[in-house]
Write an enzyme that holds these catalytic residues in place. Structure first.
Site, short mmCIF file in Angstrom:
data_model
loop_
_atom_site.label_atom_id
_atom_site.label_comp_id
_atom_site.label_asym_id
_atom_site.label_seq_id
_atom_site.Cartn_x
_atom_site.Cartn_y
_atom_site.Cartn_z
CG ASP A 176 -1.78 1.09 1.53
OD1 ASP A 176 -1.76 2.19 0.65
OD2 ASP A 176 -2.93 1.16 2.18
CB VAL A 192 -7.17 5.65 -19.78
CG1 VAL A 192 -6.52 4.27 -20.30
CG2 VAL A 192 -6.37 6.71 -20.09
CB THR A 215 -8.56 1.82 -16.19
OG1 THR A 215 -8.79 2.78 -15.54
CG2 THR A 215 -7.50 2.04 -17.30
N GLY A 258 -5.62 11.59 -21.20
CA GLY A 258 -6.97 11.90 -20.95
C GLY A 258 -7.73 10.58 -20.37
CE1 TYR A 316 -6.96 11.18 -10.04
CE2 TYR A 316 -7.55 12.57 -11.91
CZ TYR A 316 -6.88 11.39 -11.35
OH TYR A 316 -6.22 10.56 -12.21
P1 NDP Z 1 -7.08 1.52 -12.13
O1 NDP Z 1 -8.06 1.61 -10.97
O2 NDP Z 1 -7.57 0.50 -13.14
O3 NDP Z 1 -5.64 1.04 -11.50
C1 NDP Z 1 -5.27 1.61 -10.48
C2 NDP Z 1 -3.90 0.71 -9.70
O4 NDP Z 1 -3.73 1.67 -8.77
C3 NDP Z 1 -4.56 -0.42 -9.35
O5 NDP Z 1 -3.45 -1.43 -9.75
C4 NDP Z 1 -4.61 -0.37 -7.81
O6 NDP Z 1 -4.16 -1.62 -7.33
C5 NDP Z 1 -3.51 0.65 -7.54
N1 NDP Z 1 -3.63 1.35 -6.24
C6 NDP Z 1 -4.55 2.13 -5.84
N2 NDP Z 1 -4.26 2.60 -4.58
C7 NDP Z 1 -3.16 2.05 -4.21
C8 NDP Z 1 -2.38 1.98 -3.16
N3 NDP Z 1 -2.73 2.74 -2.18
N4 NDP Z 1 -1.37 1.42 -3.00
C9 NDP Z 1 -0.95 0.63 -4.16
N5 NDP Z 1 -1.53 0.54 -5.28
C10 NDP Z 1 -2.70 1.40 -5.30
O7 NDP Z 1 -6.96 2.82 -12.76
P2 NDP Z 1 -5.94 3.26 -13.92
O8 NDP Z 1 -5.00 2.36 -14.41
O9 NDP Z 1 -7.02 4.05 -14.66
O10 NDP Z 1 -5.11 4.36 -13.07
C11 NDP Z 1 -3.50 4.23 -13.01
C12 NDP Z 1 -2.89 5.66 -12.93
O11 NDP Z 1 -3.35 6.46 -14.22
C13 NDP Z 1 -3.60 6.49 -11.87
O12 NDP Z 1 -2.15 7.09 -11.08
C14 NDP Z 1 -4.43 7.48 -12.45
O13 NDP Z 1 -4.62 8.65 -11.77
C15 NDP Z 1 -4.06 7.57 -13.73
N6 NDP Z 1 -4.82 7.99 -14.92
C16 NDP Z 1 -6.02 7.39 -15.10
C17 NDP Z 1 -6.74 7.87 -16.10
C18 NDP Z 1 -7.89 7.14 -16.68
O14 NDP Z 1 -8.77 7.91 -17.29
N7 NDP Z 1 -8.25 6.05 -16.45
C19 NDP Z 1 -6.27 9.03 -17.13
C20 NDP Z 1 -4.96 9.71 -16.39
C21 NDP Z 1 -4.31 9.34 -15.50
P3 NDP Z 1 -4.90 -2.22 -5.75
O15 NDP Z 1 -6.27 -1.79 -5.74
O16 NDP Z 1 -4.71 -3.68 -6.00
O17 NDP Z 1 -3.97 -1.68 -4.87
C1 8X3 Z 2 -8.06 10.57 -15.05
C2 8X3 Z 2 -8.89 11.52 -16.18
O1 8X3 Z 2 -10.71 13.23 -16.78
O2 8X3 Z 2 -11.21 11.39 -15.23
O3 8X3 Z 2 -7.14 11.28 -14.75
O4 8X3 Z 2 -9.78 13.10 -14.69
S1 8X3 Z 2 -10.08 12.44 -15.49
#
Ligand code: NDP
Ligand code: 8X3
Length: 257
Positions: free
Chosen positions: A63, A189, A191, A187, A156
């Site tokens: 974590d 994604v 997920t 932007g 955020y």
């Molecule tokens: P997901 O929710 O699919 O993945 C997030 C990952 O972060 C998971 O593997 C989760 O694992 C891990 N995580 C969250 N909290 C913790 C913690 N306290 N310790 C360790 N691991 C943690 O989201 P995304 O893949 O979309 O997000 C990945 C990154 O990309 C983030 O930083 C997000 O802000 C960024 N991002 C996402 C965008 C989007 O639109 N999806 C756009 C721009 C940026 P677990 O829960 O197993 O710990």
């Molecule tokens: C994740 C993209 O636009 O939901 O960083 O904040 S948005």
């Protein structure tokens, strides 16, 4: 000459889902050795089969908000995993969509603790080793959200603006070393991000991606692979990537059915 990832040790936080997992798979395809961290270690273990080509895989239940645990985990790495070449600070989340004056304190704490303090804790634990070895690349996950704030998302967005400042500062502080520092700013994604934001409300999460073609986690992994495979003298400082139907944090083009 472009860099080869074969046998490089890549430490990816948040590798159990989304962008982190796609990056692990893309690095695996190039023969990297993967040090994968997340709170859900069972997920990391069950994804091993999808990491074809990886030199080796080591998973960590971690974590990133737990400073002592981060320090312990890095200090306790088996000798053959200690020389981390690439750190991908990807672990992150959003919680809720609320006006600042109505927001929930615990949501704020969780976003700031994970996206800002967690990134700092991991960076502090890993980068000194890179400096002493004279090699390394840090890739931080930013966002369009860090470049333009959207209504109801201020906290955020603030965490991603902080990521931008920290990445810039780290690059300045590492000047004079061979280390490289990149921010990857996607932007929208598709997920588990929105499902996490809306605490498991799948229908609400699905609406975020309705009538628009979002980026895939693989699109973002592709940008990360590009950044880390440039020749050693080239630093890709930032990559901003969006779906074609997104201009910025606020402007989207959605098709109607
Ligand atoms: P997901 O929710 O699919 O993945 C997030 C990952 O972060 C998971 O593997 C989760 O694992 C891990 N995580 C969250 N909290 C913790 C913690 N306290 N310790 C360790 N691991 C943690 O989201 P995304 O893949 O979309 O997000 C990945 C990154 O990309 C983030 O930083 C997000 O802000 C960024 N991002 C996402 C965008 C989007 O639109 N999806 C756009 C721009 C940026 P677990 O829960 O197993 O710990
Ligand atoms: C994740 C993209 O636009 O939901 O960083 O904040 S948005």
């Amino acid at each position: 000459m472009s860099q080869d990832l074969a046998q490089k040790i890549a430490f990816i936080t948040g590798a159990s889902s989304g962008i982190g997992l796609a990056t692990a798979r893309a690095f695996a395809a190039q023969g990297a050795r993967l040090l994968l961290a997340a709170r859900r270690q069972d997920r990391l273990e069950s994804e091993r089969a999808t990491l074809a080509g990886a030199g080796d895989v080591h998973t960590l239940q971690l974590d990133v908000t737990d400073h002592a645990a981060v320090e312990r985990a890095i200090a306790a790495l088996p000798q053959q995993w200690q020389a981390i070449d690439i750190l991908v600070n990807n672990a992150g989340l959003s919680r809720g969509l609320d006006k600042v004056y109505e927001g929930k304190r615990l949501d704020w704490e969780e976003m700031i603790d994970t996206n800002v303090k967690g990134l700092l804790y991991v960076t502090r634990a890993v980068v000194p080793g890179m400096v002493s070895r004279g090699r390394g690349h840090i890739v931080n996950l930013g966002s369009t959200a860090g470049r333009m704030t959207y209504p109801n998302g201020a906290v955020y967005c603030a965490t991603k603006a902080a990521e931008r400042s920290i990445t810039e500062g780290l690059r300045e502080d590492l000047l004079g070393t061979p280390l490289r520092v990149t921010t990857i700013d996607p932007g929208m994604v598709e997920t588990e991000f929105s499902e996490v934001r809306f605490r498991g409300d799948k229908a609400r999460a699905a609406k975020v991606y309705e009538n628009i073609k979002p980026l895939t986690p693989e699109d973002v992994a592709d940008a990360i692979v590009y950044a880390v495979t440039r020749p050693a003298h080239v630093n890709i400082s930032e990559v901003l990537l969006t779906p074609v139907a997104q201009a910025n944090s606020l402007l989207f083009h959605r098709t109607t059915k």
